[in-house]
Design a protein around this motif. Structure first.
Motif, PDB file in Angstrom:
ATOM      1  N   CYS A  29      -1.117   4.480  -2.108  1.00  0.00           N
ATOM      2  CA  CYS A  29      -1.060   4.022  -2.974  1.00  0.00           C
ATOM      3  C   CYS A  29       0.007   4.175  -4.245  1.00  0.00           C
ATOM      4  CB  CYS A  29      -2.341   3.325  -4.105  1.00  0.00           C
ATOM      5  SG  CYS A  29      -3.285   5.111  -4.435  1.00  0.00           S
ATOM      6  N   PRO A  30       0.445   2.446  -4.960  1.00  0.00           N
ATOM      7  CA  PRO A  30       1.597   2.530  -5.916  1.00  0.00           C
ATOM      8  C   PRO A  30       2.001   4.177  -6.585  1.00  0.00           C
ATOM      9  CG  PRO A  30       0.533   0.564  -5.396  1.00  0.00           C
ATOM     10  CD  PRO A  30      -0.252   1.857  -4.732  1.00  0.00           C
ATOM     11  N   GLY A  31       0.445   4.631  -7.453  1.00  0.00           N
ATOM     12  CA  GLY A  31       1.046   5.394  -7.918  1.00  0.00           C
ATOM     13  C   GLY A  31       1.085   7.093  -7.095  1.00  0.00           C
ATOM     14  N   PRO A  32       0.700   7.511  -6.460  1.00  0.00           N
ATOM     15  CA  PRO A  32       1.082   8.484  -5.404  1.00  0.00           C
ATOM     16  C   PRO A  32       2.283   8.109  -4.613  1.00  0.00           C
ATOM     17  CG  PRO A  32      -1.720   7.733  -5.359  1.00  0.00           C
ATOM     18  CD  PRO A  32      -0.772   6.875  -6.734  1.00  0.00           C
ATOM     19  N   GLY A  33       2.166   7.078  -4.329  1.00  0.00           N
ATOM     20  CA  GLY A  33       3.344   6.680  -3.954  1.00  0.00           C
ATOM     21  C   GLY A  33       4.424   7.710  -4.611  1.00  0.00           C
ATOM     22  N   ILE A  34       4.483   7.073  -6.154  1.00  0.00           N
ATOM     23  CA  ILE A  34       5.940   7.485  -7.228  1.00  0.00           C
ATOM     24  C   ILE A  34       5.249   9.074  -7.578  1.00  0.00           C
ATOM     25  CG2 ILE A  34       6.950   7.791  -9.479  1.00  0.00           C
ATOM     26  CD1 ILE A  34       5.090   5.170 -10.193  1.00  0.00           C
ATOM     27  N   ALA A  35       4.298  10.004  -7.504  1.00  0.00           N
ATOM     28  CA  ALA A  35       4.179  11.292  -7.573  1.00  0.00           C
ATOM     29  C   ALA A  35       5.154  12.078  -6.537  1.00  0.00           C
ATOM     30  CB  ALA A  35       2.775  11.171  -7.912  1.00  0.00           C
ATOM     31  N   ALA A  36       4.536  11.248  -5.197  1.00  0.00           N
ATOM     32  CA  ALA A  36       5.069  12.180  -3.894  1.00  0.00           C
ATOM     33  C   ALA A  36       6.520  11.827  -3.753  1.00  0.00           C
ATOM     34  CB  ALA A  36       4.232  11.779  -2.755  1.00  0.00           C
ATOM     35  N   LEU A  37       6.908  11.550  -4.867  1.00  0.00           N
ATOM     36  CA  LEU A  37       8.845  11.124  -4.247  1.00  0.00           C
ATOM     37  C   LEU A  37       9.172  12.708  -4.782  1.00  0.00           C
ATOM     38  CD1 LEU A  37       9.571   8.082  -5.773  1.00  0.00           C
ATOM     39  CD2 LEU A  37       9.606   8.785  -3.692  1.00  0.00           C
ATOM     40  N   THR A  38       8.299  13.179  -6.128  1.00  0.00           N
ATOM     41  CA  THR A  38       9.155  14.689  -6.092  1.00  0.00           C
ATOM     42  C   THR A  38       8.228  16.369  -4.667  1.00  0.00           C
ATOM     43  OG1 THR A  38       6.684  15.276  -7.448  1.00  0.00           O
ATOM     44  CG2 THR A  38       7.958  13.840  -8.713  1.00  0.00           C
ATOM     45  N   HIS A  39       8.167  15.612  -3.899  1.00  0.00           N
ATOM     46  CA  HIS A  39       7.961  16.543  -3.251  1.00  0.00           C
ATOM     47  C   HIS A  39       8.745  17.159  -2.601  1.00  0.00           C
ATOM     48  CE1 HIS A  39       3.767  15.663  -3.091  1.00  0.00           C
ATOM     49  NE2 HIS A  39       3.532  15.847  -3.932  1.00  0.00           N
ATOM     50  N   GLY A  40       9.879  16.353  -2.353  1.00  0.00           N
ATOM     51  CA  GLY A  40      10.760  16.367  -2.055  1.00  0.00           C
ATOM     52  C   GLY A  40      11.322  16.069  -0.959  1.00  0.00           C
ATOM     53  N   ALA A  41      10.119  15.445   0.175  1.00  0.00           N
ATOM     54  CA  ALA A  41      10.368  14.762   2.001  1.00  0.00           C
ATOM     55  C   ALA A  41      10.502  13.317   1.324  1.00  0.00           C
ATOM     56  CB  ALA A  41       9.359  14.830   2.312  1.00  0.00           C
ATOM     57  N   ALA A  42      11.281  12.799   2.627  1.00  0.00           N
ATOM     58  CA  ALA A  42      11.695  11.718   2.940  1.00  0.00           C
ATOM     59  C   ALA A  42      10.526  10.268   3.023  1.00  0.00           C
ATOM     60  CB  ALA A  42      12.494  11.306   3.743  1.00  0.00           C
ATOM     61  N   ASP A  43       9.183  10.966   3.397  1.00  0.00           N
ATOM     62  CA  ASP A  43       8.002   9.813   3.761  1.00  0.00           C
ATOM     63  C   ASP A  43       7.522   9.042   2.835  1.00  0.00           C
ATOM     64  OD1 ASP A  43       5.276  10.266   5.905  1.00  0.00           O
ATOM     65  OD2 ASP A  43       4.868   9.678   4.000  1.00  0.00           O
ATOM     66  N   PRO A  44       7.449   9.675   1.258  1.00  0.00           N
ATOM     67  CA  PRO A  44       7.495   9.170   0.320  1.00  0.00           C
ATOM     68  C   PRO A  44       7.927   7.684   0.625  1.00  0.00           C
ATOM     69  CG  PRO A  44       7.385  10.811  -0.351  1.00  0.00           C
ATOM     70  CD  PRO A  44       8.099  10.959   0.884  1.00  0.00           C
ATOM     71  N   ALA A  45       9.657   8.272   0.790  1.00  0.00           N
ATOM     72  CA  ALA A  45      10.678   7.357  -0.259  1.00  0.00           C
ATOM     73  C   ALA A  45      10.888   5.883   0.784  1.00  0.00           C
ATOM     74  CB  ALA A  45      12.002   8.288  -0.061  1.00  0.00           C
ATOM     75  N   TRP A  46      10.332   5.916   2.015  1.00  0.00           N
ATOM     76  CA  TRP A  46      10.371   5.324   2.592  1.00  0.00           C
ATOM     77  C   TRP A  46       9.672   3.817   2.706  1.00  0.00           C
ATOM     78  CZ3 TRP A  46      14.591   3.795   5.295  1.00  0.00           C
ATOM     79  CH2 TRP A  46      15.071   5.040   5.978  1.00  0.00           C
ATOM     80  N   PHE A  47       8.043   4.389   2.278  1.00  0.00           N
ATOM     81  CA  PHE A  47       7.305   3.691   1.084  1.00  0.00           C
ATOM     82  C   PHE A  47       7.845   2.758   0.340  1.00  0.00           C
ATOM     83  CE2 PHE A  47       4.116   3.055  -1.511  1.00  0.00           C
ATOM     84  CZ  PHE A  47       2.974   2.678  -1.285  1.00  0.00           C
TER      85      PHE A  47
END
Lengths: 141, 143
Positions: free
Chosen positions: A101-119
């Motif tokens: 969902c929106p909050g975790p989507g932003i937060a997960a960007l900091t993990h450095g993987a591409a997955d949340p960036a596509w989302f």
């Protein structure tokens, strides 16, 4: 002062999301997958957040004023209409498909993987697309 | 399979509730992340610096927690990009149309006992469960 409040609130929110592993779509989809190996983690996250916010909002709401930002700016809409239900339904489908969902989507960007960036790319397009609707309507009229 | 850890879940939830309380008590604002992001995207200059700072804080908080955590989140790899893009599109569209997401409706609105938020939350949890069922079981485990 409002900037400092927003920064600290954002920090706490981000720490909470990642600590709760809400930023792990496997945990989220595991919670939504009631017919599979159900993961109850989200129940505890939501319970902790709701009880805390319920008490906090009660204490805050008594004065109707914030410390630095003037009167509380609460939503004024009351009607349960088609956009509310349709919007929530579409959001749920997207949440189930992607696991963010929106909050975790932003937060997960900091993990450095591409997955949340596509989302996030898809989500930004959806938000901007919905914003265009007003312009289109205005153009037709 | 992601491990179930109710203590971290509960503690993380309490922090989220504290964050929402702080933003309301301090600045009088509802911590609705889809609304904050939507404003930033649609009018970046006029969105108000507090929205930017909230998002910066969110990123820093998540980064710090991940960095110092003994049990960091393992990033998901190899998930279909089309599902992420299409899911994201629906999340963006739906949260703007419905006026909120898990934070704004699910936490803040529910904590205020707002009927609109209760209807929204029940709706999006229901369609999310139905979607996961369809994708994982109904269609024979597509993902």
């Amino acid at each position: 002062m409002n900037g400092v409040i927003a920064l600290i609130a954002g920090l706490l929110f981000g720490i909470g999301l990642n600590l709760a592993h809400m930023t792990d779509p496997e945990v989220v989809i595991g919670f939504l997958d009631v017919a599979g190996q159900w993961n109850p983690q989200l129940v505890f996250v939501l319970a902790g957040a709701l009880v805390t916010a319920f008490i906090g909002f009660r204490l805050t709401g008594q004065s109707g004023q914030s410390w630095f930002g003037g009167a509380l700016q609460l939503p004024t809409q009351r009607d349960i209409d088609a956009p509310l239900v349709c919007g929530a339904a579409l959001f749920g489908i997207g949440w189930g498909l992607a696991g963010y969902c929106p909050g975790p989507g932003i937060a997960a960007l900091t993990h450095g993987a591409a997955d949340p960036a596509w989302f996030m790319l898809g989500m930004a397009a959806g938000m901007l697309g919905y914003g265009l609707r007003g312009h289109l309507n205005a153009g037709v009229k | 399979m992601a491990e179930f850890d109710w203590v971290s879940g509960l503690a993380g939830g309490v922090l989220i509730g504290l964050a929402a309380t702080l933003l309301l008590a301090g600045s009088g604002r509802i911590a609705g992340i889809s609304g904050i992001l939507g404003e930033i995207l649609s009018r970046p200059r006029a969105a108000g610096y507090w929205r930017w700072l909230f998002v910066i804080g969110l990123l820093l908080g998540a980064f710090g927690q991940q960095f110092f955590s003994a049990t960091p989140v393992e990033p998901r790899m190899g998930y279909p990009i089309l599902l992420l893009l299409f899911g994201g599109l629906l999340v963006g569209l739906g949260t703007r149309m419905g006026g909120g997401c898990t934070s704004g409706h699910g936490v803040c609105g529910m904590a205020r006992l707002a009927p609109r938020s209760m209807v929204a939350t029940v709706t999006f949890v229901a369609t999310a469960i139905a979607t996961v069922w369809l994708v994982r079981h109904g269609l024979g485990g597509v993902v």
